[in-house]
Write a protein that holds these residues in place. Structure first.
Motif, PDB file in Angstrom:
ATOM      1  N   THR A  15       0.850  -1.173  -0.607  1.00  9.86           N
ATOM      2  CA  THR A  15      -0.251  -0.417   0.033  1.00  9.86           C
ATOM      3  C   THR A  15       0.451   1.229   0.136  1.00  9.86           C
ATOM      4  O   THR A  15       0.324   2.571  -0.683  1.00  9.86           O
TER       5      THR A  15
ATOM      6  N   PHE B 265       0.817   4.240  -2.629  1.00  8.92           N
ATOM      7  CA  PHE B 265       0.703   5.606  -2.422  1.00  8.92           C
ATOM      8  C   PHE B 265       1.847   6.811  -2.495  1.00  8.92           C
ATOM      9  O   PHE B 265       1.833   7.137  -3.163  1.00  8.92           O
ATOM     10  N   VAL B 266       3.343   4.815  -2.820  1.00  6.15           N
ATOM     11  CA  VAL B 266       4.236   7.166  -3.242  1.00  6.15           C
ATOM     12  C   VAL B 266       4.403   6.486  -4.812  1.00  6.15           C
ATOM     13  O   VAL B 266       4.527   8.170  -5.322  1.00  6.15           O
TER      14      VAL B 266
ATOM     15  N   TRP C 283       1.803   6.660  -6.544  1.00  3.61           N
ATOM     16  CA  TRP C 283       0.452   7.751  -6.980  1.00  3.61           C
ATOM     17  C   TRP C 283       0.702   9.093  -6.992  1.00  3.61           C
ATOM     18  O   TRP C 283       0.362  10.337  -7.167  1.00  3.61           O
ATOM     19  N   ASP C 284       1.543   8.959  -5.596  1.00  3.85           N
ATOM     20  CA  ASP C 284       1.876  10.586  -5.028  1.00  3.85           C
ATOM     21  C   ASP C 284       2.845  10.820  -6.017  1.00  3.85           C
ATOM     22  O   ASP C 284       2.676  12.520  -6.311  1.00  3.85           O
ATOM     23  N   ARG C 285       4.852   9.906  -6.274  1.00  3.50           N
ATOM     24  CA  ARG C 285       4.272  10.756  -7.175  1.00  3.50           C
ATOM     25  C   ARG C 285       4.197  11.520  -8.717  1.00  3.50           C
ATOM     26  O   ARG C 285       4.571  12.509  -9.391  1.00  3.50           O
ATOM     27  N   ARG C 286       3.192  10.488  -9.374  1.00  2.00           N
ATOM     28  CA  ARG C 286       2.785  10.373 -10.222  1.00  2.00           C
ATOM     29  C   ARG C 286       2.388  11.787 -10.861  1.00  2.00           C
ATOM     30  O   ARG C 286       1.917  12.874 -11.250  1.00  2.00           O
ATOM     31  N   THR C 287       1.166  12.049  -9.112  1.00  2.00           N
ATOM     32  CA  THR C 287       0.575  13.242  -9.212  1.00  2.00           C
ATOM     33  C   THR C 287       0.827  14.218  -9.267  1.00  2.00           C
ATOM     34  O   THR C 287       0.668  15.476  -9.217  1.00  2.00           O
ATOM     35  N   THR C 288       1.928  14.568  -8.768  1.00  2.00           N
ATOM     36  CA  THR C 288       3.513  15.472  -8.134  1.00  2.00           C
ATOM     37  C   THR C 288       3.709  16.151  -9.243  1.00  2.00           C
ATOM     38  O   THR C 288       3.729  16.963  -9.289  1.00  2.00           O
TER      39      THR C 288
END
Length: 160
Positions: A107, A111-112, A114-119
């Motif tokens: 998980t 999350f990392v 997903w966060d990297r992609r959104t960032t």
């Protein structure tokens, strides 16, 4: 006791009580000898009775010892089974905790990512906008350099 042992005991007793009979074959058999033989037979039957009682006691003692050993063995087996069941329960708990940890790590990795992609998405968008602007400015400067030799010299000096 077995028959061979009984016969050996009887022979020893007989030879101890009547040593002359064992050694002397020519003595005559009298009434006293018959009485003595009857007494010996009585003694031997009493000895046999005692041996039989002792044998029965020994058999009973062995049965009791065997029963105690069986009981101890059953108790030990029961304790070992209880210990193995407890160990198995603990191992199942440990497996459950390992699954929870693995799920948590996966998980976290998700999350990392997903966060990297959104960032990174806004940064990539801004970068492409800046590249487009830079390309436009470069195109404008090249057109301007065709008309003005000073701009052409400056662009050559800068490496554009």
């Amino acid at each position: 006791m077995n028959k061979v042992l009984r016969i050996a005991v009887i022979a020893l007793l007989f030879s101890a009580i009547f040593p002359s009979w064992v050694c002397a074959a020519d003595s005559s058999f009298t009434q006293q000898d018959r009485e003595r033989l009857n007494r010996v037979e009585d003694r031997l039957s009493r000895v046999e009775d005692r041996l039989t009682r002792v044998e029965v006691r020994i058999d009973e003692g062995l049965k009791a010892v065997n029963q105690r050993m069986d009981d101890s063995s059953n108790a030990l087996n029961r304790q070992m089974n209880d210990g193995f069941n407890a160990l198995n329960h603990r191992m199942n708990d440990l497996y459950g905790l390992m699954y929870v940890l693995i799920a948590g790590m996966l998980t976290l990795v998700g999350f990392v990512l997903w966060d990297r992609r959104t960032t990174l998405a806004p940064v990539v968008r801004k970068n492409s906008e800046l590249e487009e602007k830079t390309d436009k400015i470069e195109k404008v400067l090249k057109e301007l350099a065709l008309k003005d030799p000073n701009v052409a010299e400056t662009m050559k000096h800068v490496g554009l």
